[in-house]
Motif scaffolding. Structure first.
Motif, mmCIF file in Angstrom:
data_model
loop_
_atom_site.group_PDB
_atom_site.id
_atom_site.type_symbol
_atom_site.label_atom_id
_atom_site.label_comp_id
_atom_site.label_asym_id
_atom_site.label_seq_id
_atom_site.Cartn_x
_atom_site.Cartn_y
_atom_site.Cartn_z
ATOM 1 N N ARG A 119 4.780 3.901 2.499
ATOM 2 C CA ARG A 119 4.676 2.653 1.733
ATOM 3 C C ARG A 119 5.023 1.499 2.652
ATOM 4 O O ARG A 119 5.992 1.583 3.411
ATOM 5 N N CYS A 120 4.224 0.426 2.546
ATOM 6 C CA CYS A 120 4.516 -0.753 3.350
ATOM 7 C C CYS A 120 3.704 -1.940 2.848
ATOM 8 O O CYS A 120 2.811 -1.790 2.017
ATOM 9 N N ILE A 132 0.837 -1.198 0.000
ATOM 10 C CA ILE A 132 0.000 0.000 0.000
ATOM 11 C C ILE A 132 0.874 1.251 0.000
ATOM 12 O O ILE A 132 2.025 1.222 0.443
ATOM 13 N N ALA A 133 0.291 2.326 -0.509
ATOM 14 C CA ALA A 133 0.961 3.632 -0.491
ATOM 15 C C ALA A 133 -0.105 4.697 -0.286
ATOM 16 O O ALA A 133 -1.178 4.628 -0.885
ATOM 17 N N PHE A 134 0.187 5.666 0.581
ATOM 18 C CA PHE A 134 -0.739 6.765 0.845
ATOM 19 C C PHE A 134 0.030 7.933 1.456
ATOM 20 O O PHE A 134 1.169 7.774 1.894
ATOM 21 N N HIS A 135 -0.610 9.092 1.462
ATOM 22 C CA HIS A 135 -0.039 10.290 2.081
ATOM 23 C C HIS A 135 -0.854 10.655 3.313
ATOM 24 O O HIS A 135 -2.086 10.647 3.257
ATOM 25 N N GLU A 195 -16.750 -7.070 8.335
ATOM 26 C CA GLU A 195 -16.466 -6.831 6.931
ATOM 27 C C GLU A 195 -14.973 -6.571 6.757
ATOM 28 O O GLU A 195 -14.324 -6.042 7.652
ATOM 29 N N ARG A 196 -14.465 -6.921 5.597
ATOM 30 C CA ARG A 196 -13.050 -6.673 5.271
ATOM 31 C C ARG A 196 -12.903 -5.216 4.845
ATOM 32 O O ARG A 196 -12.893 -4.904 3.673
ATOM 33 N N ARG A 197 -12.793 -4.331 5.824
ATOM 34 C CA ARG A 197 -12.717 -2.895 5.566
ATOM 35 C C ARG A 197 -11.414 -2.283 6.055
ATOM 36 O O ARG A 197 -11.347 -1.067 6.270
ATOM 37 N N ALA A 198 -10.394 -3.095 6.239
ATOM 38 C CA ALA A 198 -9.141 -2.545 6.759
ATOM 39 C C ALA A 198 -7.960 -3.374 6.288
ATOM 40 O O ALA A 198 -8.125 -4.494 5.804
ATOM 41 N N VAL A 199 -6.789 -2.781 6.432
ATOM 42 C CA VAL A 199 -5.545 -3.522 6.257
ATOM 43 C C VAL A 199 -4.727 -3.344 7.526
ATOM 44 O O VAL A 199 -4.767 -2.298 8.175
ATOM 45 N N ARG A 200 -4.014 -4.402 7.867
ATOM 46 C CA ARG A 200 -3.062 -4.356 8.985
ATOM 47 C C ARG A 200 -1.681 -4.222 8.363
ATOM 48 O O ARG A 200 -1.322 -4.965 7.457
ATOM 49 N N PHE A 201 -0.921 -3.241 8.854
ATOM 50 C CA PHE A 201 0.426 -3.032 8.342
ATOM 51 C C PHE A 201 1.289 -4.242 8.659
ATOM 52 O O PHE A 201 1.280 -4.740 9.780
ATOM 53 N N ALA A 202 2.058 -4.701 7.675
ATOM 54 C CA ALA A 202 2.891 -5.886 7.862
ATOM 55 C C ALA A 202 4.349 -5.529 8.147
ATOM 56 O O ALA A 202 4.999 -6.194 8.945
ATOM 57 N N ASP A 203 4.863 -4.505 7.506
ATOM 58 C CA ASP A 203 6.282 -4.182 7.660
ATOM 59 C C ASP A 203 6.518 -2.675 7.677
ATOM 60 O O ASP A 203 7.434 -2.175 7.046
ATOM 61 N N LEU A 204 5.699 -1.975 8.421
ATOM 62 C CA LEU A 204 5.817 -0.523 8.527
ATOM 63 C C LEU A 204 7.078 -0.180 9.312
ATOM 64 O O LEU A 204 7.267 -0.660 10.431
ATOM 65 N N ASP A 205 7.961 0.634 8.725
ATOM 66 C CA ASP A 205 9.197 0.979 9.424
ATOM 67 C C ASP A 205 8.909 1.956 10.569
ATOM 68 O O ASP A 205 7.858 2.579 10.627
ATOM 69 N N GLU A 206 9.860 2.079 11.477
ATOM 70 C CA GLU A 206 9.662 2.900 12.679
ATOM 71 C C GLU A 206 9.462 4.377 12.364
ATOM 72 O O GLU A 206 8.685 5.058 13.028
ATOM 73 N N ALA A 207 10.144 4.885 11.348
ATOM 74 C CA ALA A 207 9.974 6.297 10.988
ATOM 75 C C ALA A 207 8.548 6.551 10.493
ATOM 76 O O ALA A 207 7.923 7.548 10.864
ATOM 77 N N SER A 208 8.007 5.647 9.684
ATOM 78 C CA SER A 208 6.628 5.788 9.197
ATOM 79 C C SER A 208 5.632 5.633 10.339
ATOM 80 O O SER A 208 4.643 6.364 10.412
ATOM 81 N N ARG A 209 5.905 4.689 11.240
ATOM 82 C CA ARG A 209 5.031 4.492 12.402
ATOM 83 C C ARG A 209 4.995 5.772 13.246
ATOM 84 O O ARG A 209 3.941 6.194 13.715
#
Length: 109
Positions: A62-63, A50-53, A81-95
């Protein structure tokens, strides 16, 4: 569950094989998940990219991610309902960027 802040931005979603791309409008974000205004189809199962601002942030996040179910509705209308995504490999700076956005948006300290 970590706090969530409203966020209405387009999110690019790609299958990790790179052959399928689509977009969803986000509803809210936390440091663990990103939810959408519409369902993510079951045909979009498996590892995703995924990618978003974040609003006001010029650099995209991006992650990797996986579609997950969320409870929507109330009472007799409650359902998963499938209305979300769980971040799998979000780096610490993005978190940290997401955490700052959530804190600012919710007026928390």
């Amino acid at each position: 569950m970590p706090p969530r802040a409203p966020m209405h931005v387009p999110v690019e979603i790609l299958r990790r094989d790179g052959r399928t791309r689509w977009y969803r409008l986000s509803a809210d974000v936390s440091v663990e998940t990103l939810s959408f205004t519409h369902v993510v189809p079951e045909t979009r199962d498996g590892p995703l990219a995924i990618a978003f601002h974040l609003p006001g942030d010029a650099a995209p996040l991006r992650c990797g991610a996986y579609a997950v179910e969320e409870v929507v509705g109330e009472g007799e209308e409650e359902r998963a309902e499938r209305r979300a995504v769980r971040f799998a490999d979000l780096d610490e700076a993005s978190r940290a960027r997401i955490a700052n956005y959530v804190t600012e948006r919710l007026g928390s300290s």
